[in-house]
Design an enzyme around this catalytic site. Structure first.
Site, PDB file in Angstrom:
ATOM      1  N   HIS A 208      -7.017  -1.089   7.023  1.00 12.27           N
ATOM      2  CA  HIS A 208      -6.442  -2.428   7.407  1.00 12.27           C
ATOM      3  C   HIS A 208      -6.219  -2.781   8.756  1.00 12.27           C
ATOM      4  O   HIS A 208      -6.821  -3.990   8.974  1.00 12.27           O
ATOM      5  CB  HIS A 208      -4.859  -2.222   6.860  1.00 12.27           C
TER       6      HIS A 208
ATOM      7  N   SER B  19       0.792  -1.184   0.125  1.00  9.48           N
ATOM      8  CA  SER B  19      -0.054  -0.052   0.054  1.00  9.48           C
ATOM      9  C   SER B  19       0.843   1.439   0.055  1.00  9.48           C
ATOM     10  O   SER B  19       1.790   1.216   0.580  1.00  9.48           O
ATOM     11  CB  SER B  19      -0.837  -0.048   1.311  1.00  9.48           C
TER      12      SER B  19
END
Length: 499
Positions: free
Chosen positions: A429, A335
Protein backbone atom coordinates in the site's frame (compact mmCIF):
# COMPACT_ATOMS: atom_id res chain seq x y z
CA UNK A 1 -0.09 -13.50 -3.84
CA UNK A 2 -3.21 -13.33 -0.59
CA UNK A 3 -4.83 -9.98 -0.07
CA UNK A 4 -4.09 -6.52 -1.60
CA UNK A 5 -0.50 -6.44 -2.79
CA UNK A 6 2.45 -6.29 -5.05
CA UNK A 7 1.50 -7.26 -7.50
CA UNK A 8 1.16 -8.97 -5.37
CA UNK A 9 4.97 -11.38 -3.80
CA UNK A 10 4.24 -10.32 -2.98
CA UNK A 11 2.77 -12.65 -1.47
CA UNK A 12 0.17 -10.95 0.77
CA UNK A 13 -1.86 -7.93 -0.19
CA UNK A 14 -5.03 -7.43 1.91
CA UNK A 15 -3.37 -10.03 2.42
CA UNK A 16 -2.71 -11.83 -0.82
CA UNK A 17 -4.15 -15.34 -0.65
CA UNK A 18 -3.61 -18.15 -3.09
CA UNK A 19 -6.19 -20.85 -3.83
CA UNK A 20 -5.36 -24.57 -3.67
CA UNK A 21 -3.35 -25.87 -6.60
CA UNK A 22 -5.76 -26.81 -9.40
CA UNK A 23 -5.48 -30.09 -11.27
CA UNK A 24 -2.71 -29.97 -13.85
CA UNK A 25 -4.27 -29.30 -17.25
CA UNK A 26 -3.68 -31.80 -19.96
CA UNK A 27 -1.10 -30.72 -22.52
CA UNK A 28 -0.99 -31.50 -26.21
CA UNK A 29 -1.12 -35.12 -27.29
CA UNK A 30 1.99 -36.87 -25.99
CA UNK A 31 4.14 -38.81 -28.40
CA UNK A 32 4.92 -42.37 -27.38
CA UNK A 33 8.59 -41.46 -26.87
CA UNK A 34 7.81 -38.51 -24.64
CA UNK A 35 5.28 -40.51 -22.64
CA UNK A 36 7.75 -43.32 -22.04
CA UNK A 37 10.41 -40.87 -20.94
CA UNK A 38 8.04 -39.05 -18.60
CA UNK A 39 6.93 -42.27 -16.96
CA UNK A 40 10.31 -42.83 -15.34
CA UNK A 41 11.78 -39.38 -15.85
CA UNK A 42 15.37 -40.73 -15.82
CA UNK A 43 18.14 -38.21 -15.81
CA UNK A 44 19.31 -39.23 -19.26
CA UNK A 45 15.82 -38.75 -20.69
CA UNK A 46 15.64 -35.26 -19.17
CA UNK A 47 18.98 -34.26 -20.64
CA UNK A 48 18.04 -35.67 -24.04
CA UNK A 49 14.69 -33.84 -23.98
CA UNK A 50 16.33 -30.52 -23.11
CA UNK A 51 18.96 -30.86 -25.81
CA UNK A 52 16.18 -31.49 -28.32
CA UNK A 53 13.66 -28.92 -27.06
CA UNK A 54 15.78 -25.92 -26.11
CA UNK A 55 16.67 -24.06 -29.31
CA UNK A 56 20.32 -23.30 -29.92
CA UNK A 57 21.28 -19.62 -29.95
CA UNK A 58 21.96 -18.59 -33.57
CA UNK A 59 25.02 -16.58 -34.42
CA UNK A 60 24.47 -12.85 -34.05
CA UNK A 61 24.52 -12.33 -37.82
CA UNK A 62 21.84 -15.02 -38.31
CA UNK A 63 19.57 -14.05 -35.42
CA UNK A 64 16.76 -12.80 -37.69
CA UNK A 65 17.24 -15.38 -40.42
CA UNK A 66 17.17 -18.59 -38.43
CA UNK A 67 13.81 -20.40 -38.68
CA UNK A 68 11.87 -21.08 -35.50
CA UNK A 69 12.20 -24.60 -34.07
CA UNK A 70 9.57 -27.13 -35.01
CA UNK A 71 6.43 -26.78 -32.92
CA UNK A 72 6.75 -30.42 -31.93
CA UNK A 73 9.99 -29.77 -30.07
CA UNK A 74 8.29 -27.33 -27.69
CA UNK A 75 5.18 -29.51 -27.48
CA UNK A 76 7.37 -32.45 -26.42
CA UNK A 77 8.73 -30.38 -23.54
CA UNK A 78 5.20 -29.40 -22.49
CA UNK A 79 4.04 -33.00 -22.70
CA UNK A 80 7.03 -34.38 -20.86
CA UNK A 81 6.72 -31.80 -18.09
CA UNK A 82 2.98 -32.39 -17.78
CA UNK A 83 3.64 -36.07 -17.21
CA UNK A 84 5.89 -35.49 -14.20
CA UNK A 85 3.69 -36.25 -11.22
CA UNK A 86 6.12 -35.48 -8.41
CA UNK A 87 7.27 -32.00 -7.38
CA UNK A 88 10.83 -33.32 -6.99
CA UNK A 89 10.87 -34.55 -10.59
CA UNK A 90 9.65 -31.20 -11.92
CA UNK A 91 12.22 -29.42 -9.75
CA UNK A 92 14.97 -31.65 -11.17
CA UNK A 93 14.00 -30.82 -14.75
CA UNK A 94 13.80 -27.09 -13.99
CA UNK A 95 17.17 -27.21 -12.25
CA UNK A 96 18.77 -28.84 -15.31
CA UNK A 97 17.15 -26.25 -17.55
CA UNK A 98 18.40 -23.35 -15.42
CA UNK A 99 21.95 -24.63 -15.00
CA UNK A 100 22.59 -26.08 -18.41
CA UNK A 101 20.84 -23.69 -20.77
CA UNK A 102 21.52 -20.24 -19.44
CA UNK A 103 23.96 -17.63 -20.68
CA UNK A 104 27.16 -18.57 -22.54
CA UNK A 105 29.63 -16.88 -20.20
CA UNK A 106 32.46 -17.25 -22.69
CA UNK A 107 30.50 -15.25 -25.25
CA UNK A 108 29.64 -12.62 -22.64
CA UNK A 109 33.32 -12.21 -21.72
CA UNK A 110 34.33 -11.96 -25.37
CA UNK A 111 31.68 -9.37 -26.24
CA UNK A 112 32.39 -7.39 -23.06
CA UNK A 113 36.06 -7.21 -23.98
CA UNK A 114 35.09 -5.96 -27.44
CA UNK A 115 32.94 -3.17 -26.00
CA UNK A 116 35.70 -2.08 -23.57
CA UNK A 117 38.26 -2.06 -26.36
CA UNK A 118 36.06 0.09 -28.60
CA UNK A 119 35.46 2.59 -25.78
CA UNK A 120 39.19 3.17 -25.54
CA UNK A 121 39.52 3.84 -29.27
CA UNK A 122 38.03 6.71 -31.29
CA UNK A 123 35.42 4.94 -33.44
CA UNK A 124 32.10 5.83 -35.01
CA UNK A 125 29.16 5.63 -32.68
CA UNK A 126 27.51 2.99 -34.88
CA UNK A 127 30.39 0.56 -34.32
CA UNK A 128 30.19 0.89 -30.53
CA UNK A 129 26.39 0.60 -30.56
CA UNK A 130 26.58 -2.60 -32.57
CA UNK A 131 29.14 -4.04 -30.17
CA UNK A 132 26.82 -3.22 -27.28
CA UNK A 133 23.98 -4.91 -29.14
CA UNK A 134 26.12 -8.02 -29.54
CA UNK A 135 26.74 -7.98 -25.79
CA UNK A 136 23.02 -7.68 -25.06
CA UNK A 137 22.37 -10.60 -27.39
CA UNK A 138 24.99 -12.72 -25.60
CA UNK A 139 23.35 -11.98 -22.24
CA UNK A 140 20.07 -13.67 -23.28
CA UNK A 141 19.86 -17.17 -21.74
CA UNK A 142 18.99 -20.08 -24.04
CA UNK A 143 15.95 -21.14 -22.02
CA UNK A 144 14.35 -17.79 -22.83
CA UNK A 145 14.04 -19.00 -26.41
CA UNK A 146 12.21 -22.11 -25.19
CA UNK A 147 9.78 -20.01 -23.15
CA UNK A 148 9.25 -17.67 -26.09
CA UNK A 149 8.34 -20.49 -28.47
CA UNK A 150 6.14 -22.26 -25.88
CA UNK A 151 4.17 -19.03 -25.51
CA UNK A 152 3.12 -19.36 -29.15
CA UNK A 153 1.51 -22.76 -28.58
CA UNK A 154 -2.20 -23.02 -27.88
CA UNK A 155 -2.39 -22.72 -24.09
CA UNK A 156 1.34 -22.03 -23.94
CA UNK A 157 1.21 -18.90 -21.77
CA UNK A 158 -1.05 -20.65 -19.28
CA UNK A 159 1.45 -23.52 -19.16
CA UNK A 160 4.27 -21.08 -18.39
CA UNK A 161 2.24 -19.51 -15.57
CA UNK A 162 1.80 -23.01 -14.12
CA UNK A 163 5.50 -23.76 -14.60
CA UNK A 164 6.48 -20.63 -12.69
CA UNK A 165 4.08 -21.59 -9.90
CA UNK A 166 5.92 -24.93 -9.67
CA UNK A 167 9.25 -23.14 -9.67
CA UNK A 168 8.19 -20.85 -6.80
CA UNK A 169 6.78 -23.79 -4.86
CA UNK A 170 9.99 -25.78 -5.33
CA UNK A 171 12.03 -22.81 -4.08
CA UNK A 172 9.81 -22.50 -1.01
CA UNK A 173 10.26 -26.23 -0.30
CA UNK A 174 14.05 -25.94 -0.83
CA UNK A 175 13.85 -28.39 -3.75
CA UNK A 176 15.37 -25.71 -5.98
CA UNK A 177 18.08 -23.33 -4.86
CA UNK A 178 20.95 -21.32 -6.23
CA UNK A 179 21.64 -18.27 -8.40
CA UNK A 180 20.85 -20.03 -11.69
CA UNK A 181 17.34 -20.86 -10.52
CA UNK A 182 16.76 -17.33 -9.21
CA UNK A 183 17.93 -15.93 -12.53
CA UNK A 184 15.56 -18.15 -14.51
CA UNK A 185 12.69 -17.15 -12.25
CA UNK A 186 13.52 -13.50 -12.89
CA UNK A 187 13.62 -14.02 -16.65
CA UNK A 188 10.27 -15.83 -16.68
CA UNK A 189 8.72 -13.23 -14.38
CA UNK A 190 9.86 -10.44 -16.72
CA UNK A 191 8.34 -12.24 -19.71
CA UNK A 192 5.04 -12.77 -17.89
CA UNK A 193 5.05 -9.10 -16.86
CA UNK A 194 5.14 -8.16 -20.53
CA UNK A 195 2.41 -10.61 -21.52
CA UNK A 196 0.20 -9.51 -18.62
CA UNK A 197 0.80 -5.76 -18.84
CA UNK A 198 -2.19 -3.47 -18.39
CA UNK A 199 -2.80 -3.12 -22.12
CA UNK A 200 -3.67 -6.82 -22.35
CA UNK A 201 -5.92 -6.85 -19.27
CA UNK A 202 -9.66 -6.29 -19.19
CA UNK A 203 -11.43 -4.98 -16.08
CA UNK A 204 -14.71 -6.82 -15.53
CA UNK A 205 -17.33 -6.27 -12.85
CA UNK A 206 -19.03 -9.26 -11.26
CA UNK A 207 -22.76 -9.14 -10.48
CA UNK A 208 -25.29 -11.78 -9.52
CA UNK A 209 -26.18 -11.94 -13.22
CA UNK A 210 -22.63 -12.82 -14.28
CA UNK A 211 -22.11 -16.32 -15.74
CA UNK A 212 -22.36 -19.07 -13.15
CA UNK A 213 -18.84 -20.25 -14.00
CA UNK A 214 -17.42 -16.80 -13.16
CA UNK A 215 -19.27 -16.64 -9.84
CA UNK A 216 -18.01 -20.12 -8.99
CA UNK A 217 -14.39 -19.15 -9.74
CA UNK A 218 -14.71 -15.94 -7.73
CA UNK A 219 -16.11 -17.90 -4.80
CA UNK A 220 -13.39 -20.54 -4.93
CA UNK A 221 -10.57 -18.00 -5.22
CA UNK A 222 -11.65 -15.99 -2.17
CA UNK A 223 -9.36 -17.08 0.66
CA UNK A 224 -9.11 -13.82 2.64
CA UNK A 225 -12.69 -14.04 3.91
CA UNK A 226 -14.01 -17.37 2.55
CA UNK A 227 -17.44 -17.42 0.95
CA UNK A 228 -19.81 -19.50 3.06
CA UNK A 229 -22.59 -20.21 0.57
CA UNK A 230 -24.40 -18.86 -2.48
CA UNK A 231 -26.39 -16.35 -0.39
CA UNK A 232 -23.10 -15.01 0.94
CA UNK A 233 -21.79 -14.75 -2.63
CA UNK A 234 -24.95 -12.95 -3.73
CA UNK A 235 -24.48 -10.39 -0.97
CA UNK A 236 -20.83 -9.78 -1.92
CA UNK A 237 -21.77 -8.81 -5.47
CA UNK A 238 -25.06 -7.09 -4.59
CA UNK A 239 -26.07 -3.62 -3.36
CA UNK A 240 -23.40 -1.63 -1.50
CA UNK A 241 -20.78 -4.07 -2.77
CA UNK A 242 -18.60 -4.18 -5.86
CA UNK A 243 -16.46 -7.00 -7.16
CA UNK A 244 -14.02 -6.62 -10.03
CA UNK A 245 -11.43 -8.82 -11.68
CA UNK A 246 -8.79 -8.66 -14.36
CA UNK A 247 -8.88 -11.14 -17.22
CA UNK A 248 -6.39 -11.51 -20.04
CA UNK A 249 -7.40 -10.72 -23.60
CA UNK A 250 -6.71 -14.33 -24.59
CA UNK A 251 -8.87 -15.78 -21.80
CA UNK A 252 -11.93 -13.54 -21.26
CA UNK A 253 -14.02 -14.22 -18.14
CA UNK A 254 -11.08 -16.08 -16.59
CA UNK A 255 -10.26 -14.17 -13.34
CA UNK A 256 -6.57 -13.53 -12.71
CA UNK A 257 -6.95 -11.31 -9.64
CA UNK A 258 -10.14 -10.35 -7.83
CA UNK A 259 -10.92 -7.23 -5.74
CA UNK A 260 -13.88 -6.87 -3.37
CA UNK A 261 -15.13 -3.41 -2.35
CA UNK A 262 -17.65 -2.34 0.29
CA UNK A 263 -19.53 0.94 -0.24
CA UNK A 264 -20.13 2.46 3.18
CA UNK A 265 -20.99 5.67 5.00
CA UNK A 266 -17.55 5.95 6.63
CA UNK A 267 -14.25 4.12 6.86
CA UNK A 268 -14.94 0.70 8.37
CA UNK A 269 -13.02 -0.24 11.52
CA UNK A 270 -13.87 -3.94 11.61
CA UNK A 271 -14.41 -6.72 9.10
CA UNK A 272 -17.41 -8.18 10.94
CA UNK A 273 -19.57 -5.27 9.75
CA UNK A 274 -18.65 -6.00 6.13
CA UNK A 275 -18.93 -9.78 5.97
CA UNK A 276 -21.71 -10.19 8.53
CA UNK A 277 -24.50 -12.59 7.68
CA UNK A 278 -27.59 -10.68 6.69
CA UNK A 279 -30.02 -10.81 3.76
CA UNK A 280 -28.92 -8.58 0.87
CA UNK A 281 -30.73 -5.29 0.50
CA UNK A 282 -32.69 -5.03 -2.71
CA UNK A 283 -31.95 -1.37 -3.40
CA UNK A 284 -28.92 0.88 -3.09
CA UNK A 285 -29.29 4.41 -1.73
CA UNK A 286 -26.47 6.40 -3.29
CA UNK A 287 -26.85 9.17 -0.71
CA UNK A 288 -25.64 6.70 1.98
CA UNK A 289 -22.40 5.98 0.12
CA UNK A 290 -19.45 8.19 1.01
CA UNK A 291 -16.55 5.72 1.29
CA UNK A 292 -15.15 2.79 -0.71
CA UNK A 293 -13.41 0.11 1.35
CA UNK A 294 -11.08 -2.36 -0.42
CA UNK A 295 -11.40 -5.33 1.90
CA UNK A 296 -10.14 -8.30 -0.08
CA UNK A 297 -8.00 -9.05 -3.09
CA UNK A 298 -7.07 -12.55 -4.22
CA UNK A 299 -4.59 -13.67 -6.82
CA UNK A 300 -5.96 -16.76 -8.55
CA UNK A 301 -2.70 -17.72 -10.31
CA UNK A 302 0.33 -18.36 -8.04
CA UNK A 303 2.60 -18.19 -11.08
CA UNK A 304 1.81 -14.48 -11.46
CA UNK A 305 3.24 -13.52 -8.07
CA UNK A 306 5.34 -10.39 -8.40
CA UNK A 307 3.68 -9.36 -11.65
CA UNK A 308 2.15 -5.89 -11.27
CA UNK A 309 -1.51 -6.89 -11.16
CA UNK A 310 -2.67 -5.77 -7.70
CA UNK A 311 -1.34 -2.24 -8.01
CA UNK A 312 -2.90 -1.74 -11.44
CA UNK A 313 -6.21 -3.26 -10.33
CA UNK A 314 -6.55 -0.94 -7.33
CA UNK A 315 -5.87 2.13 -9.47
CA UNK A 316 -8.28 1.03 -12.20
CA UNK A 317 -11.06 0.25 -9.72
CA UNK A 318 -10.54 3.58 -7.95
CA UNK A 319 -11.09 5.38 -11.27
CA UNK A 320 -14.08 3.18 -12.06
CA UNK A 321 -15.70 4.05 -8.73
CA UNK A 322 -15.05 7.75 -9.27
CA UNK A 323 -16.87 7.54 -12.60
CA UNK A 324 -19.82 5.69 -11.05
CA UNK A 325 -19.94 7.90 -7.94
CA UNK A 326 -18.57 11.36 -8.81
CA UNK A 327 -19.20 12.55 -5.25
CA UNK A 328 -17.11 9.73 -3.74
CA UNK A 329 -13.90 11.04 -2.22
CA UNK A 330 -12.94 8.57 0.51
CA UNK A 331 -10.97 5.45 -0.42
CA UNK A 332 -9.38 3.07 2.04
CA UNK A 333 -8.43 -0.52 2.60
CA UNK A 334 -9.37 -2.60 5.61
CA UNK A 335 -6.38 -4.88 5.84
CA UNK A 336 -5.23 -7.65 8.15
CA UNK A 337 -1.69 -7.53 9.49
CA UNK A 338 -0.14 -10.89 8.60
CA UNK A 339 2.98 -11.67 10.56
CA UNK A 340 2.27 -9.40 13.53
CA UNK A 341 1.61 -12.19 16.03
CA UNK A 342 4.67 -14.13 14.84
CA UNK A 343 6.83 -11.02 15.18
CA UNK A 344 5.44 -10.30 18.66
CA UNK A 345 6.00 -13.88 19.85
CA UNK A 346 9.59 -13.64 18.63
CA UNK A 347 10.07 -10.44 20.62
CA UNK A 348 8.61 -12.02 23.76
CA UNK A 349 11.00 -14.96 23.41
CA UNK A 350 14.10 -12.86 22.83
CA UNK A 351 13.21 -10.41 25.60
CA UNK A 352 12.72 -13.23 28.07
CA UNK A 353 16.08 -14.80 27.23
CA UNK A 354 18.07 -11.57 27.26
CA UNK A 355 16.54 -9.75 30.21
CA UNK A 356 14.47 -12.29 32.11
CA UNK A 357 11.68 -9.71 32.14
CA UNK A 358 9.59 -7.81 29.63
CA UNK A 359 10.95 -4.69 28.02
CA UNK A 360 7.82 -4.28 25.89
CA UNK A 361 5.38 -3.23 28.59
CA UNK A 362 5.33 -0.58 31.29
CA UNK A 363 5.65 -1.65 34.91
CA UNK A 364 1.95 -0.95 35.48
CA UNK A 365 1.00 -3.04 32.43
CA UNK A 366 3.21 -5.92 33.56
CA UNK A 367 1.62 -5.89 36.98
CA UNK A 368 -1.95 -5.78 35.63
CA UNK A 369 -1.41 -8.50 33.02
CA UNK A 370 0.42 -10.77 35.48
CA UNK A 371 -2.42 -10.43 38.00
CA UNK A 372 -4.95 -11.44 35.34
CA UNK A 373 -2.96 -14.35 33.90
CA UNK A 374 -1.41 -15.51 37.15
CA UNK A 375 2.08 -16.02 35.74
CA UNK A 376 5.21 -14.38 34.31
CA UNK A 377 4.12 -12.00 31.57
CA UNK A 378 6.46 -13.14 28.78
CA UNK A 379 5.92 -16.88 29.10
CA UNK A 380 2.20 -16.57 29.77
CA UNK A 381 1.58 -14.27 26.81
CA UNK A 382 3.55 -16.53 24.47
CA UNK A 383 1.11 -19.31 25.27
CA UNK A 384 -2.04 -17.17 25.24
CA UNK A 385 -1.29 -15.27 22.03
CA UNK A 386 -0.60 -18.52 20.20
CA UNK A 387 -4.30 -19.33 20.42
CA UNK A 388 -7.58 -17.43 20.47
CA UNK A 389 -8.50 -18.29 24.05
CA UNK A 390 -7.32 -14.99 25.50
CA UNK A 391 -10.16 -12.96 23.94
CA UNK A 392 -12.60 -14.78 26.22
CA UNK A 393 -11.27 -12.71 29.12
CA UNK A 394 -12.66 -9.18 28.95
CA UNK A 395 -10.13 -8.00 31.55
CA UNK A 396 -7.21 -9.34 29.53
CA UNK A 397 -8.56 -7.84 26.30
CA UNK A 398 -8.77 -4.42 27.98
CA UNK A 399 -5.31 -4.77 29.54
CA UNK A 400 -3.66 -5.72 26.24
CA UNK A 401 -5.29 -3.06 24.08
CA UNK A 402 -2.87 -0.18 24.77
CA UNK A 403 0.41 -2.16 24.57
CA UNK A 404 -0.59 -4.20 21.52
CA UNK A 405 -1.84 -1.12 19.67
CA UNK A 406 1.50 0.68 20.09
CA UNK A 407 3.48 -2.50 19.32
CA UNK A 408 1.46 -2.93 16.14
CA UNK A 409 2.06 0.70 15.16
CA UNK A 410 5.79 0.18 15.53
CA UNK A 411 5.65 -3.10 13.59
CA UNK A 412 4.01 -1.35 10.64
CA UNK A 413 5.92 1.92 10.80
CA UNK A 414 9.30 1.08 12.31
CA UNK A 415 10.20 -2.49 11.39
CA UNK A 416 12.06 -2.45 8.07
CA UNK A 417 13.53 -4.73 5.45
CA UNK A 418 16.20 -2.99 3.37
CA UNK A 419 14.70 0.32 4.42
CA UNK A 420 11.14 -0.52 3.38
CA UNK A 421 8.23 -1.69 5.55
CA UNK A 422 8.78 -5.25 6.75
CA UNK A 423 5.10 -6.12 6.58
CA UNK A 424 4.29 -7.08 2.95
CA UNK A 425 0.78 -5.60 3.04
CA UNK A 426 2.07 -2.28 4.38
CA UNK A 427 4.83 -2.27 1.80
CA UNK A 428 2.32 -2.85 -1.01
CA UNK A 429 0.00 0.00 0.00
CA UNK A 430 2.85 2.40 0.72
CA UNK A 431 4.30 1.68 -2.72
CA UNK A 432 0.88 2.59 -4.12
CA UNK A 433 1.00 5.92 -2.29
CA UNK A 434 -1.41 5.16 0.55
CA UNK A 435 -1.15 6.42 4.14
CA UNK A 436 -1.12 4.23 7.26
CA UNK A 437 -4.26 5.86 8.56
CA UNK A 438 -5.78 3.94 11.48
CA UNK A 439 -5.07 0.83 13.52
CA UNK A 440 -8.23 -0.90 14.74
CA UNK A 441 -8.57 -2.98 17.89
CA UNK A 442 -10.59 -6.22 17.80
CA UNK A 443 -11.32 -5.59 14.13
CA UNK A 444 -11.19 -9.27 13.13
CA UNK A 445 -12.34 -11.67 15.84
CA UNK A 446 -12.22 -14.75 13.62
CA UNK A 447 -9.79 -17.52 14.53
CA UNK A 448 -7.50 -16.46 11.69
CA UNK A 449 -7.66 -12.81 12.73
CA UNK A 450 -6.90 -13.47 16.39
CA UNK A 451 -4.07 -15.95 15.85
CA UNK A 452 -2.51 -14.08 12.92
CA UNK A 453 -2.63 -10.47 14.08
CA UNK A 454 -4.17 -10.44 17.58
CA UNK A 455 -7.46 -9.28 16.06
CA UNK A 456 -5.92 -6.03 14.79
CA UNK A 457 -6.57 -4.58 11.34
CA UNK A 458 -5.38 -1.40 9.68
CA UNK A 459 -6.81 1.12 7.24
CA UNK A 460 -4.47 2.24 4.48
CA UNK A 461 -6.09 5.37 3.12
CA UNK A 462 -5.78 6.56 -0.47
CA UNK A 463 -5.92 10.28 -1.17
CA UNK A 464 -6.11 10.32 -5.02
CA UNK A 465 -4.42 13.74 -5.33
CA UNK A 466 -1.49 12.65 -3.16
CA UNK A 467 -0.82 9.02 -4.10
CA UNK A 468 1.78 9.80 -6.79
CA UNK A 469 3.77 12.08 -4.46
CA UNK A 470 3.55 9.64 -1.54
CA UNK A 471 4.60 6.71 -3.72
CA UNK A 472 7.64 8.55 -5.04
CA UNK A 473 8.64 9.64 -1.54
CA UNK A 474 8.42 6.06 -0.25
CA UNK A 475 10.16 4.37 -3.17
CA UNK A 476 12.93 6.96 -3.55
CA UNK A 477 13.47 8.17 0.01
CA UNK A 478 11.79 5.37 2.01
CA UNK A 479 9.57 7.89 3.79
CA UNK A 480 6.41 6.42 5.32
CA UNK A 481 3.33 8.63 5.46
CA UNK A 482 1.17 7.99 8.53
CA UNK A 483 -1.70 9.68 10.37
CA UNK A 484 -1.51 11.40 13.73
CA UNK A 485 -3.08 8.36 15.43
CA UNK A 486 -0.37 6.05 14.13
CA UNK A 487 2.48 8.47 14.83
CA UNK A 488 1.17 8.98 18.36
CA UNK A 489 1.18 5.22 18.93
CA UNK A 490 4.73 5.00 17.54
CA UNK A 491 5.83 7.74 19.96
CA UNK A 492 4.23 5.83 22.86
CA UNK A 493 6.12 2.71 21.80
CA UNK A 494 9.43 4.59 21.71
CA UNK A 495 8.73 6.02 25.17
CA UNK A 496 7.43 2.90 26.91
CA UNK A 497 9.14 -0.05 25.19
CA UNK A 498 12.85 -0.49 25.89
CA UNK A 499 14.11 -2.24 22.77
Amino acid sequence: MRGLGPALTARRLFPLRLPPRPPRPAGPRVSSGAAAAAAGAPERAMDELLRRAVPATPAYELREKTPAPAEGQCADFVSFYGGLAEAAERADLLSRLARGFGVDHGQVAEQSAGVLQLREQPREAAVLLQAEDRLRYALVPRYRGLFHHISKLDGGVRFLVRLRADLLEAQALKLLEGPHVREMNGVLKAMLSEWFSSGFLSLERVTWHSPCEVLQKISESEAVHPVKNWMDMKRRVGPYRRCYFFSHCTTPEEPLIVLHVALTGDISNNIQAIVKECPPSETEDRSKISAAIFYSISLTQPGLQGVELGTVLVKRVLKELQKEFPHLGTFSSLSPIPGFTKWLLGLLSSQGKEHGRSELFTDAECKEISEITGGPINETLKVLLSSSEWIKSEKLVRALQAPLMRLCAWYLFGEKHRGFALNPVANFHLQNGAVIWRINWMADVSLKGITGSCGLMVNYRYYPAETATNSTSYLCSKNIKASEQVLSLVAQFQKNSKL
